[in-house]
Scaffold this motif. Structure first.
Motif, PDB file in Angstrom:
ATOM      1  N   UNK A   1       1.147  -0.884   0.142  1.00 36.32           N
ATOM      2  CA  UNK A   1      -0.084  -0.060  -0.148  1.00 36.32           C
ATOM      3  C   UNK A   1       0.496   1.146  -0.218  1.00 36.32           C
TER       4      UNK A   1
ATOM      5  N   UNK B   1     -17.273   3.870   2.859  1.00 39.52           N
ATOM      6  CA  UNK B   1     -15.722   4.163   1.728  1.00 39.52           C
ATOM      7  C   UNK B   1     -15.519   6.186   1.531  1.00 39.52           C
TER       8      UNK B   1
ATOM      9  N   UNK C   1      -2.569   4.920  -0.845  1.00 42.18           N
ATOM     10  CA  UNK C   1      -3.325   3.840  -0.013  1.00 42.18           C
ATOM     11  C   UNK C   1      -3.054   3.266   0.895  1.00 42.18           C
TER      12      UNK C   1
ATOM     13  N   UNK D   1      -6.217   5.411   3.299  1.00 41.22           N
ATOM     14  CA  UNK D   1      -7.636   4.872   3.056  1.00 41.22           C
ATOM     15  C   UNK D   1      -7.523   3.407   3.158  1.00 41.22           C
ATOM     16  N   UNK D   2      -6.123   2.346   3.082  1.00 41.81           N
ATOM     17  CA  UNK D   2      -5.554   0.876   3.398  1.00 41.81           C
ATOM     18  C   UNK D   2      -6.120   0.636   5.676  1.00 41.81           C
TER      19      UNK D   2
ATOM     20  N   UNK E   1      -9.492   0.963   6.275  1.00 37.32           N
ATOM     21  CA  UNK E   1     -10.370   0.371   5.839  1.00 37.32           C
ATOM     22  C   UNK E   1      -9.799  -1.148   6.617  1.00 37.32           C
ATOM     23  N   UNK E   2      -8.853  -1.203   7.272  1.00 36.90           N
ATOM     24  CA  UNK E   2      -8.036  -2.633   8.257  1.00 36.90           C
ATOM     25  C   UNK E   2      -9.073  -2.846   9.246  1.00 36.90           C
TER      26      UNK E   2
ATOM     27  N   UNK F   1     -12.177  -3.509   9.058  1.00 36.34           N
ATOM     28  CA  UNK F   1     -12.544  -5.140   8.371  1.00 36.34           C
ATOM     29  C   UNK F   1     -12.183  -6.096   9.325  1.00 36.34           C
TER      30      UNK F   1
ATOM     31  N   UNK G   1     -19.335  -2.642  -5.197  1.00 36.50           N
ATOM     32  CA  UNK G   1     -18.844  -3.003  -4.167  1.00 36.50           C
ATOM     33  C   UNK G   1     -19.672  -3.455  -4.647  1.00 36.50           C
TER      34      UNK G   1
ATOM     35  N   UNK H   1      -9.998  -5.713   1.560  1.00 37.84           N
ATOM     36  CA  UNK H   1      -9.917  -4.162   1.739  1.00 37.84           C
ATOM     37  C   UNK H   1      -9.303  -3.627  -0.461  1.00 37.84           C
ATOM     38  N   UNK H   2      -9.371  -4.506  -0.742  1.00 36.43           N
ATOM     39  CA  UNK H   2      -8.862  -4.269  -1.851  1.00 36.43           C
ATOM     40  C   UNK H   2      -9.777  -3.463  -3.098  1.00 36.43           C
ATOM     41  N   UNK H   3     -11.026  -4.084  -2.902  1.00 37.79           N
ATOM     42  CA  UNK H   3     -12.304  -3.284  -3.506  1.00 37.79           C
ATOM     43  C   UNK H   3     -11.687  -1.877  -2.962  1.00 37.79           C
ATOM     44  N   UNK H   4     -12.045  -1.634  -1.950  1.00 36.12           N
ATOM     45  CA  UNK H   4     -12.388   0.238  -1.756  1.00 36.12           C
ATOM     46  C   UNK H   4     -11.209   0.665  -2.215  1.00 36.12           C
ATOM     47  N   UNK H   5     -10.300  -0.389  -2.119  1.00 33.64           N
ATOM     48  CA  UNK H   5      -8.545   0.284  -2.102  1.00 33.64           C
ATOM     49  C   UNK H   5      -8.837   1.162  -3.511  1.00 33.64           C
TER      50      UNK H   5
END
Lengths: 205, 225
Positions: A23, A86, A126, A129-130, A133-134, A137, B98, B114-118
């Motif tokens: 990322x 998002x 990235x 945002x990554x 999102x992590x 998740x 998504x 998460x890679x779709x969001x990325x």
């Protein structure tokens, strides 16, 4: 406390943003030509992560998740806004980056000029945002855990970009096959460093 | 906004110039290996072909439509806040993609995590919008988006092909290396074993480096000074 230290070490070494997930590679490849600018960008990314990850965590757990709005009014508990995450995350990140840009311009104009276009582009890095999102998740339990994860990711990213910048400075004096010059050899170095970092996977935390 | 936008004579839908927009990103202007865009979200999902194909198609759709929409809006967006407007357009498209992935290919959507969001922060999107869609007509921008999305998808599929074949002896989930080739420690028959290294993240970078090496040895103009 032990748990927090575990998360920190894990996010810096074992699950390093660059070597394990790739990322933030775009600015990593473009800004890693000299150590000084690499360090500046690393600090800026860490700072943005320090702010955005906890804010996004609160946004997710207090507003967006299914039933997260129960603290406002029990009736609101039936709404699930997680499909909006998002767009909300990226809006927060873009706003925070704008803020950091203004602060850096005011207090460190030399750094501001050195980073140039890459400062506003942190918004589309990235890894920022990554990280948000992590956190969503993996379901970190508390604000402290999310913050520590954010800082750890930033420090890991900084470590990677500074190390590669140092290697690339030396590499200018070596004889690289012409088609690999620049981009190609940087990929190979990153791959080799990634393999070295895989050694940390053995650590049990 | 570019000044020569309207000065050229009207060209056909698939004139030579427009075909060039579509074809260039496959080789001489490839977004991954030449322009160095979009590496971020591309490498972690190339262990197997299926997620790589799904990801490639998703990115293609998002680049094409985000280019089209920003190009339609290009005379209305104030210059100072353009990054935020672009991010909102892209994020809205990614949310649509998504939700579609979750509805129709749930397993792959879980693998991509998460890679779709990325895709939102995929540098190809911002790069193409900034460099192309803001100064060109909608149809040209749409073609440019398709070209770049496809150029990205091709690189992704090539990497995934190499990694899945060498790493697990399969292609798209089907076994292609014959089972009796594998070395059997009990009977001592067979000679082959999978290269587990290929499944690890660092090998993706090395595979990309090899692709760059091959491409640049063939096309000397691309070599960096």
């Amino acid at each position: 406390m032990g748990e927090l230290i575990n998360i920190f070490i894990k996010s810096v070494f074992i699950e390093n943003m660059i070597f394990a997930f790739f990322l933030g590679m775009c600015s990593y490849l473009a800004v890693s030509k000299t150590v000084k600018t690499a360090l500046g960008l690393g600090v800026a990314v860490t700072f943005v992560l320090l702010i955005t990850v906890p804010v996004n965590y609160l946004l997710d757990t207090r507003l967006l998740k299914a039933g997260a709005m129960a603290w406002i009014d029990p009736e609101l508990a039936q709404y699930d806004l997680s499909f909006l995450s998002f767009i909300m995350f990226i809006a927060i990140i873009a706003a925070m980056v704008q803020l950091v840009e203004m602060v850096v311009e005011r207090f460190a104009p030399a750094l501001y000029n050195a980073l140039g276009i890459f400062l506003p582009l942190i918004a589309v890095n990235c890894s920022i945002l990554g990280a948000a999102l992590f956190v969503q998740e993996r379901g970190y339990q508390s604000l402290a855990e999310a913050t520590v994860f954010g800082v750890g990711s930033g420090v890991g990213w900084m470590l990677a970009i500074v190390a590669v910048a140092a290697i690339r400075e030396r590499l200018q004096y070596s004889h690289v096959p012409a088609p690999l010059r620049g981009l190609g050899i940087t990929f190979i170095i990153t791959g080799l460093m990634g393999m070295a970092f895989m050694g940390f996977m053995g650590i049990k935390l | 906004m570019s000044s020569n936008e309207q000065s050229k004579p009207k060209s056909g839908l698939f004139s030579k110039e427009n075909r060039k927009l579509l074809a260039d990103p496959f080789n001489m202007q490839n977004p991954v290996t030449v322009q160095v865009l979009g590496i971020c979200s591309s490498l972690a999902i190339t262990v197997k072909l299926q997620p790589a194909i799904v990801m490639g198609v998703s990115v293609l759709v998002v680049t094409a439509f985000s280019n089209l929409i920003t190009s339609l809006l290009r005379n209305l967006i104030p210059n100072r806040i353009r990054i935020i407007v672009q991010l909102v357009v892209v994020a809205a498209l990614v949310i649509v993609v998504d939700q579609i992935l979750k509805a129709y290919v749930y397993d792959v959507s879980k693998q991509l995590s998460v890679f779709v969001g990325l895709i939102i922060t995929n540098c190809i999107l911002m790069g193409r919008i900034e460099a192309f869609a803001l100064g060109n007509t909608p149809w040209k921008s749409f073609l440019d988006g398709i070209g770049n999305g496809a150029g990205y998808a091709v690189v992704l599929i090539v990497i995934a092909f190499i990694r899945e074949l060498l790493g697990s002896g399969q292609l798209y989930g089907y076994q292609v290396v014959p089972a009796d080739w594998y070395l059997n420690p009990e009977t001592g028959t067979g000679f082959y074993s999978n290269n587990g290294m290929m499944l690890l993240p660092p090998m993706a970078l090395i595979v990309v480096a090899i692709i760059i090496w091959v491409q640049r040895s063939k096309f000397k103009d691309l070599i960096e000074k």
